[in-house]
Write a protein that holds these residues in place. Structure first.
Motif, PDB file in Angstrom:
ATOM      1  N   ALA A 231       8.574  40.416  16.917  1.00 25.00           N
ATOM      2  CA  ALA A 231       9.193  41.383  16.020  1.00 25.00           C
ATOM      3  C   ALA A 231       9.132  42.798  16.585  1.00 25.00           C
ATOM      4  O   ALA A 231      10.022  43.609  16.334  1.00 25.00           O
ATOM      5  CB  ALA A 231       8.516  41.326  14.657  1.00 25.00           C
ATOM      6  N   ARG A 232       8.109  43.096  17.367  1.00 23.10           N
ATOM      7  CA  ARG A 232       7.971  44.443  17.922  1.00 23.10           C
ATOM      8  C   ARG A 232       8.827  44.641  19.167  1.00 23.10           C
ATOM      9  O   ARG A 232       9.484  45.668  19.337  1.00 23.10           O
ATOM     10  CB  ARG A 232       6.506  44.729  18.249  1.00 23.10           C
ATOM     11  CG  ARG A 232       6.294  46.116  18.854  1.00 23.10           C
ATOM     12  CD  ARG A 232       4.856  46.358  19.236  1.00 23.10           C
ATOM     13  NE  ARG A 232       4.706  47.685  19.837  1.00 23.10           N
ATOM     14  CZ  ARG A 232       3.612  48.108  20.438  1.00 23.10           C
ATOM     15  NH1 ARG A 232       2.536  47.331  20.513  1.00 23.10           N
ATOM     16  NH2 ARG A 232       3.566  49.322  20.975  1.00 23.10           N
TER      17      ARG A 232
ATOM     18  N   GLN B 208      14.224  40.361  20.897  1.00 22.73           N
ATOM     19  CA  GLN B 208      15.490  40.187  20.193  1.00 22.73           C
ATOM     20  C   GLN B 208      15.501  38.896  19.380  1.00 22.73           C
ATOM     21  O   GLN B 208      16.452  38.617  18.674  1.00 22.73           O
ATOM     22  CB  GLN B 208      16.655  40.162  21.189  1.00 22.73           C
ATOM     23  CG  GLN B 208      17.094  41.541  21.670  1.00 22.73           C
ATOM     24  CD  GLN B 208      16.045  42.213  22.526  1.00 22.73           C
ATOM     25  OE1 GLN B 208      15.555  41.626  23.486  1.00 22.73           O
ATOM     26  NE2 GLN B 208      15.691  43.431  22.193  1.00 22.73           N
TER      27      GLN B 208
ATOM     28  N   TRP C 191      10.062  39.568  11.433  1.00 28.12           N
ATOM     29  CA  TRP C 191      11.142  40.520  11.730  1.00 28.12           C
ATOM     30  C   TRP C 191      11.343  41.482  10.558  1.00 28.12           C
ATOM     31  O   TRP C 191      11.454  42.702  10.738  1.00 28.12           O
ATOM     32  CB  TRP C 191      12.413  39.717  12.006  1.00 28.12           C
ATOM     33  CG  TRP C 191      13.588  40.472  12.521  1.00 28.12           C
ATOM     34  CD1 TRP C 191      14.551  41.083  11.775  1.00 28.12           C
ATOM     35  CD2 TRP C 191      13.960  40.670  13.893  1.00 28.12           C
ATOM     36  NE1 TRP C 191      15.508  41.640  12.591  1.00 28.12           N
ATOM     37  CE2 TRP C 191      15.162  41.401  13.902  1.00 28.12           C
ATOM     38  CE3 TRP C 191      13.397  40.282  15.099  1.00 28.12           C
ATOM     39  CZ2 TRP C 191      15.821  41.767  15.072  1.00 28.12           C
ATOM     40  CZ3 TRP C 191      14.036  40.644  16.276  1.00 28.12           C
ATOM     41  CH2 TRP C 191      15.228  41.376  16.263  1.00 28.12           C
ATOM     42  N   GLN C 192      11.386  40.933   9.367  1.00 25.11           N
ATOM     43  CA  GLN C 192      11.591  41.754   8.182  1.00 25.11           C
ATOM     44  C   GLN C 192      10.400  42.666   7.932  1.00 25.11           C
ATOM     45  O   GLN C 192      10.572  43.849   7.585  1.00 25.11           O
ATOM     46  CB  GLN C 192      11.848  40.856   6.968  1.00 25.11           C
ATOM     47  CG  GLN C 192      13.175  40.108   7.032  1.00 25.11           C
ATOM     48  CD  GLN C 192      13.374  39.157   5.875  1.00 25.11           C
ATOM     49  OE1 GLN C 192      12.502  39.017   5.017  1.00 25.11           O
ATOM     50  NE2 GLN C 192      14.517  38.494   5.851  1.00 25.11           N
TER      51      GLN C 192
ATOM     52  N   ARG D 273      12.858  45.556  11.140  1.00 25.67           N
ATOM     53  CA  ARG D 273      13.969  45.457  12.075  1.00 25.67           C
ATOM     54  C   ARG D 273      15.286  45.249  11.330  1.00 25.67           C
ATOM     55  O   ARG D 273      15.341  44.562  10.303  1.00 25.67           O
ATOM     56  CB  ARG D 273      13.733  44.284  13.045  1.00 25.67           C
ATOM     57  CG  ARG D 273      12.506  44.406  13.920  1.00 25.67           C
ATOM     58  CD  ARG D 273      12.686  45.413  15.039  1.00 25.67           C
ATOM     59  NE  ARG D 273      13.767  45.055  15.945  1.00 25.67           N
ATOM     60  CZ  ARG D 273      13.597  44.283  17.035  1.00 25.67           C
ATOM     61  NH1 ARG D 273      12.402  43.792  17.332  1.00 25.67           N
ATOM     62  NH2 ARG D 273      14.617  44.020  17.835  1.00 25.67           N
ATOM     63  N   ASP D 274      16.341  45.805  11.865  1.00 26.05           N
ATOM     64  CA  ASP D 274      17.667  45.614  11.285  1.00 26.05           C
ATOM     65  C   ASP D 274      18.196  44.223  11.618  1.00 26.05           C
ATOM     66  O   ASP D 274      17.874  43.646  12.659  1.00 26.05           O
ATOM     67  CB  ASP D 274      18.645  46.660  11.817  1.00 26.05           C
ATOM     68  CG  ASP D 274      18.318  48.061  11.337  1.00 26.05           C
ATOM     69  OD1 ASP D 274      17.697  48.183  10.265  1.00 26.05           O
ATOM     70  OD2 ASP D 274      18.692  49.018  12.046  1.00 26.05           O
TER      71      ASP D 274
ATOM     72  N   PRO E 140      16.747  38.026  13.525  1.00 26.55           N
ATOM     73  CA  PRO E 140      16.402  37.680  14.903  1.00 26.55           C
ATOM     74  C   PRO E 140      17.270  36.547  15.440  1.00 26.55           C
ATOM     75  O   PRO E 140      17.772  35.707  14.683  1.00 26.55           O
ATOM     76  CB  PRO E 140      14.945  37.223  14.795  1.00 26.55           C
ATOM     77  CG  PRO E 140      14.830  36.686  13.406  1.00 26.55           C
ATOM     78  CD  PRO E 140      15.734  37.551  12.561  1.00 26.55           C
TER      79      PRO E 140
END
Length: 284
Positions: free
Chosen positions: A167-168, A171, A194-195, A199-200, A203
């Motif tokens: 997540a950091r 992609q 990811w959320q 992140r927008d 993934p």
């Protein structure tokens, strides 16, 4: 889903000369992705070598390692290798990375399995520094040419730390070579991480599936052999999942689509290049 095929770089005693020929045939057949499977302590061809060979003979297909054992490498050297492959390919490399779990894969002195997660987190910082062209080795020179881009990264693994790393830095996430019913919860965990990271979008979620159509039994033996160092139970489970018929391939496509896979890479259990067309005839 985008559909890819793996090169047979980790079939035991693979003929190395088949790798570039395989890559050319796979691109001509229309596969969107060429993948690798990675181990060090096994008689195959290294991910980096196979990816470089594929980069030199193809022009359209994305190249993905699924996954390369990043924690077994000195970070500046691996970053330079990856940048070179990406440059040769014209910017088509996406590197899939993991920390590794088999102790015998940690071959370099000072890069053993102990503390590999924390070491790898530091390595990711070094990758970015190298790709940005910062000086290396205490001297004035960068390791890579000007214009080198930051290579996109995907991450594999099951631990919460692997999801947070993905997540950091990444992609997206690469699932294990297991049925969709096992991979689904890890895809969910990747999406949750990811959320949480703010992140927008969503993934990328890449599924890996083994196949062998020309000689299914040989493919299953090869995959069993490859995973045996992880225990007989794991080896038996992964080998049992090898798709050896069109019906099993279609089932894999459907089941991974149902759990939200964005990409699926069919990794070969043999180095029979005729399996490229056999696979393409079913899944493309």
């Amino acid at each position: 889903m985008r559909i890819g095929i793996g090169m047979p770089n980790q079939v035991r005693n693979v003929r190395p000369s088949i790798i570039p020929a395989w890559a050319e045939r796979a691109e001509d057949a229309g596969f969107a992705i060429l993948g690798t499977v990675g181990r060090n302590a096994y008689p195959g061809v290294a991910d980096t070598v196979a990816l470089a060979a594929a980069a030199a003979v193809t022009s359209r297909t994305e190249l993905i390692s699924g996954v390369l054992l990043g924690a077994t490498w000195p970070a500046p050297l691996l970053a330079k290798e990856l940048a070179g492959i990406d440059g040769i390919s014209g910017g088509r490399l996406t590197v899939g990375l993991g920390v590794g779990v088999r102790e015998d894969d940690f071959l370099a002195d000072g890069y053993g399995p102990r503390g590999r997660g924390a070491r790898f987190d530091r390595d990711l910082e070094v990758f970015r520094e190298v790709w940005r062209g910062e000086p290396v080795g205490g001297g004035p020179n960068a390791a890579v040419p000007e214009g080198t881009r930051e290579v996109p990264m995907l991450f594999g693994g099951f631990a919460p730390a692997a999801m947070d790393r993905m997540a950091r830095w990444g992609q997206g996430y690469i699932g294990g070579s297991l049925p969709a019913s096992f991979v689904g919860p890890t895809f969910d965990a990747a999406s949750d991480a990811w959320q949480r990271a703010g992140r927008d979008g969503t993934p990328r979620l890449v599924a890996l599936v083994y196949f062998a159509l020309g000689d299914g039994e040989a493919g299953k033996r090869n995959i069993y052999d490859y995973y045996l160092s992880s225990g007989e139970e794991m080896a038996t489970q992964v080998a049992a999942g090898v798709c050896d018929s069109p019906a099993k391939l279609e089932e894999a496509l459907s089941s991974f689509a149902d759990i939200g896979a964005t990409d699926i890479v069919f990794n070969s259990g043999t180095d029979d290049a005729d399996d490229i067309k056999r696979l393409a005839d079913v899944v493309l």
